[in-house]
Design an enzyme around this catalytic site. Structure first.
Site, PDB file in Angstrom:
ATOM      1  N   CYS A  48       0.755  -1.093   0.220  1.00 22.31           N
ATOM      2  CA  CYS A  48      -0.024   0.231   0.022  1.00 22.31           C
ATOM      3  C   CYS A  48       0.803   1.390   0.037  1.00 22.31           C
ATOM      4  O   CYS A  48       1.743   1.347   0.946  1.00 22.31           O
ATOM      5  CB  CYS A  48      -0.866   0.165   1.258  1.00 22.31           C
ATOM      6  SG  CYS A  48      -1.863   1.578   1.355  1.00 22.31           S
ATOM      7  N   CYS A  51       0.479   3.026   3.746  1.00 26.02           N
ATOM      8  CA  CYS A  51       0.741   2.675   4.801  1.00 26.02           C
ATOM      9  C   CYS A  51       1.628   1.576   4.795  1.00 26.02           C
ATOM     10  O   CYS A  51       2.032   1.151   5.756  1.00 26.02           O
ATOM     11  CB  CYS A  51      -0.363   2.205   5.754  1.00 26.02           C
ATOM     12  SG  CYS A  51      -1.318   0.586   5.238  1.00 26.02           S
ATOM     13  N   CYS A  97      -7.398  -1.121   1.447  1.00 26.75           N
ATOM     14  CA  CYS A  97      -6.371  -1.380   2.377  1.00 26.75           C
ATOM     15  C   CYS A  97      -7.002  -1.640   3.541  1.00 26.75           C
ATOM     16  O   CYS A  97      -7.546  -0.756   4.030  1.00 26.75           O
ATOM     17  CB  CYS A  97      -5.348  -0.471   2.309  1.00 26.75           C
ATOM     18  SG  CYS A  97      -4.388  -0.960   3.737  1.00 26.75           S
ATOM     19  N   CYS A 100      -5.295   0.901   6.423  1.00 26.87           N
ATOM     20  CA  CYS A 100      -5.309   2.341   6.229  1.00 26.87           C
ATOM     21  C   CYS A 100      -6.726   2.817   5.667  1.00 26.87           C
ATOM     22  O   CYS A 100      -7.008   4.137   5.606  1.00 26.87           O
ATOM     23  CB  CYS A 100      -4.185   2.995   5.874  1.00 26.87           C
ATOM     24  SG  CYS A 100      -4.051   2.948   4.115  1.00 26.87           S
ATOM     25  N   CYS A 120      -8.546  -5.574  -9.526  1.00 27.22           N
ATOM     26  CA  CYS A 120      -8.115  -4.472 -10.748  1.00 27.22           C
ATOM     27  C   CYS A 120      -7.829  -3.287  -9.736  1.00 27.22           C
ATOM     28  O   CYS A 120      -8.534  -2.585  -9.287  1.00 27.22           O
ATOM     29  CB  CYS A 120      -9.452  -4.038 -11.477  1.00 27.22           C
ATOM     30  SG  CYS A 120      -9.156  -3.094 -12.925  1.00 27.22           S
TER      31      CYS A 120
END
Ligand code: FE
Length: 133
Positions: A48, A51, A97, A100, A120
């Protein structure tokens, strides 16, 4: 799975590039075939961008022809959350995510075996940590 991260919107805006902020924190979508990773085949871990949460591994990445990085499965089901997205007159499954809350992209049920899923994902939501050797 590490503890969840909550930051004020202004802090995300200060830490991210305008493109990253627009996509991850405002649910934006990058234009197909323009992102950094849509055609990347290098081995590694996709984290990510907000984070650092380990989201996807290159082993599950496949060429979907859509112009966005596409994965058959998350690194771990606990790392990527999903929810129904009814924006733009469509009913889609949004991928986020789990740590976060960053908007990553969407999940579709037209992926390859074994999962039949296609995550995607916007390149701008990811940071590839390349595997050395
Ligand atoms: Fe995150």
């Amino acid at each position: 799975m590490p503890d969840k991260i909550h930051k004020p919107d202004a802090q995300w805006q200060a830490e991210l590039t305008p493109t990253q902020y627009q996509i991850c924190r405002k649910g934006g979508t990058e234009i197909a075939f323009t992102g950094e990773y849509w055609h990347t085949k290098e081995p590694g871990v996709y984290r990510c961008v907000c984070c650092g949460n380990e989201l996807f591994h290159s082993e599950t990445k496949f060429d979907s022809g859509t112009g966005w990085p596409s994965f058959g499965a998350p690194f771990d089901p606990d790392r990527v959350a999903t929810r129904t997205d009814r924006a733009h007159g469509m009913v889609r499954t949004e991928a986020l995510c789990a740590r976060c809350g960053a908007h990553l992209g969407h999940v579709f049920e037209d992926g390859p075996p074994p999962t039949g899923l296609r995550f995607c994902i916007n390149s701008a939501a990811l940071r590839l940590e390349k595997k050395s050797g």
